[in-house]
Design an enzyme around this catalytic site. Sequence first.
Site, PDB file in Angstrom:
ATOM      1  N   ASN A   8      40.966  40.353  29.022  1.00 19.42           N
ATOM      2  CA  ASN A   8      40.552  39.418  30.068  1.00 19.42           C
ATOM      3  C   ASN A   8      39.562  40.141  30.976  1.00 19.42           C
ATOM      4  OD1 ASN A   8      40.317  37.645  32.184  1.00 19.42           O
ATOM      5  ND2 ASN A   8      42.423  37.910  32.929  1.00 19.42           N
ATOM      6  N   LYS A  10      37.887  38.920  33.336  1.00 18.27           N
ATOM      7  CA  LYS A  10      37.833  38.332  34.680  1.00 18.27           C
ATOM      8  C   LYS A  10      36.357  38.143  35.075  1.00 18.27           C
ATOM      9  CE  LYS A  10      42.161  40.624  35.565  1.00 18.27           C
ATOM     10  NZ  LYS A  10      43.204  40.902  36.528  1.00 18.27           N
ATOM     11  N   HIS A  91      46.625  31.749  34.494  1.00 19.83           N
ATOM     12  CA  HIS A  91      46.641  33.141  34.971  1.00 19.83           C
ATOM     13  C   HIS A  91      47.054  33.137  36.443  1.00 19.83           C
ATOM     14  CE1 HIS A  91      45.317  37.138  36.125  1.00 19.83           C
ATOM     15  NE2 HIS A  91      45.295  37.443  34.832  1.00 19.83           N
ATOM     16  N   GLU A  93      46.001  34.723  38.877  1.00 21.83           N
ATOM     17  CA  GLU A  93      44.874  34.703  39.827  1.00 21.83           C
ATOM     18  C   GLU A  93      44.364  33.282  40.014  1.00 21.83           C
ATOM     19  OE1 GLU A  93      42.497  37.766  37.992  1.00 21.83           O
ATOM     20  OE2 GLU A  93      43.974  39.257  38.608  1.00 21.83           O
ATOM     21  N   GLU A 158      53.158  38.019  32.331  1.00 22.24           N
ATOM     22  CA  GLU A 158      52.409  38.906  33.217  1.00 22.24           C
ATOM     23  C   GLU A 158      53.065  38.915  34.595  1.00 22.24           C
ATOM     24  OE1 GLU A 158      48.122  39.507  31.746  1.00 22.24           O
ATOM     25  OE2 GLU A 158      48.135  37.848  33.150  1.00 22.24           O
ATOM     26  N   GLY A 164      46.841  44.845  37.669  1.00 21.10           N
ATOM     27  CA  GLY A 164      45.853  45.645  38.390  1.00 21.10           C
ATOM     28  C   GLY A 164      46.443  46.675  39.333  1.00 21.10           C
ATOM     29  N   SER A 203      48.741  45.955  33.725  1.00 18.50           N
ATOM     30  CA  SER A 203      48.496  47.402  33.722  1.00 18.50           C
ATOM     31  C   SER A 203      48.730  48.057  32.359  1.00 18.50           C
ATOM     32  CB  SER A 203      49.326  48.095  34.812  1.00 18.50           C
ATOM     33  OG  SER A 203      48.905  47.660  36.086  1.00 18.50           O
TER      34      SER A 203
HETATM   35  C1  PEP Z   1      45.402  40.468  33.702  1.00 20.26           C
HETATM   36  O1  PEP Z   1      44.799  40.170  34.724  1.00 20.26           O
HETATM   37  O2  PEP Z   1      45.606  39.614  32.835  1.00 20.26           O
HETATM   38  C2  PEP Z   1      45.857  41.840  33.552  1.00 20.26           C
HETATM   39  C3  PEP Z   1      46.819  42.074  32.721  1.00 20.26           C
HETATM   40  O3  PEP Z   1      45.203  42.797  34.318  1.00 20.26           O
HETATM   41  P1  PEP Z   1      45.438  44.402  34.270  1.00 20.26           P
HETATM   42  O4  PEP Z   1      45.550  44.797  32.832  1.00 20.26           O
HETATM   43  O5  PEP Z   1      44.226  44.946  34.936  1.00 20.26           O
HETATM   44  O6  PEP Z   1      46.703  44.673  35.018  1.00 20.26           O
END
Ligand code: PEP
Length: 243
Positions: A8, A10, A91, A93, A158, A164, A203
């Site tokens: 992703n 973003k 997601h 976000e 998630e 992040g 992460s």
């Molecule tokens: C995400 O936003 O889907 C995600 C998993 O981000 P990160 O790997 O940066 O934690």
Amino acid sequence: MPSIIAGNWKMNGSLAAAGGYADALKAAESRALLIICPPFPLLAPMAASFEGSGIALGAQDCHARVSGAHTGDVSAALIREAGATHVILGHSERRADHGESNAIVAAKVAAALGAGLIPIVCVGESEAERDAGEAEEVVKTQLRHSLPENFAGLIAYEPVWAIGTGRTPSAADITAMHAAIRDALTGQFPASGPATPILYGGSVKPENAAVLLALPQVGGALVGGASLKAADFLAIAASAPSV
Ligand code: PEP
């Protein structure tokens, strides 16, 4: 089933850099299925780059309506036409920044399915919800209300607090949550639920990917930050267990 490693991007990436990234992925051997989810303007050029490679492309959102007066939004059909096969929906976000409720996510999932896209539906609890012992109930509620009756696709677990931040749940917590998600999916969708891939996201990095991807019921990873560098993304994919 091979692991599914989805990236992703973003609101990152550029036309200038996308070609080199695609070339790096195409040059590598991967036993995992790779899906890259860049911003909308990169879908068509990256679809052209990936043609015939087996690497899949996904969008990061779609609108619930087929077309119309929805300034700034993109329809599932146009995403499909641009060459994507997948779309990330729900997601955290988008749930937070755009006020997307479970009902909105369900409508988007239905639109994606209607256009022939495979939805990757994200669920996950906040840190406060986990601390309050409500994580499984929150995720089960999201599953119950974010998936239409004809759902077919992928789920990404998630935890919001792991995105992040460099923090991940314990192996035991991921295992317990993926088992709970499997139970919920099997109850909701007796035919497809037992085989629906459940990705872990939050992460995931080259350093922790092997451990995370080997956990029971973890069918792959949804990777944010570490998907931006082709070498890191490929290192994560190389950590997937062989089938
Ligand atoms: C995400 O936003 O889907 C995600 C998993 O981000 P990160 O790997 O940066 O934690």
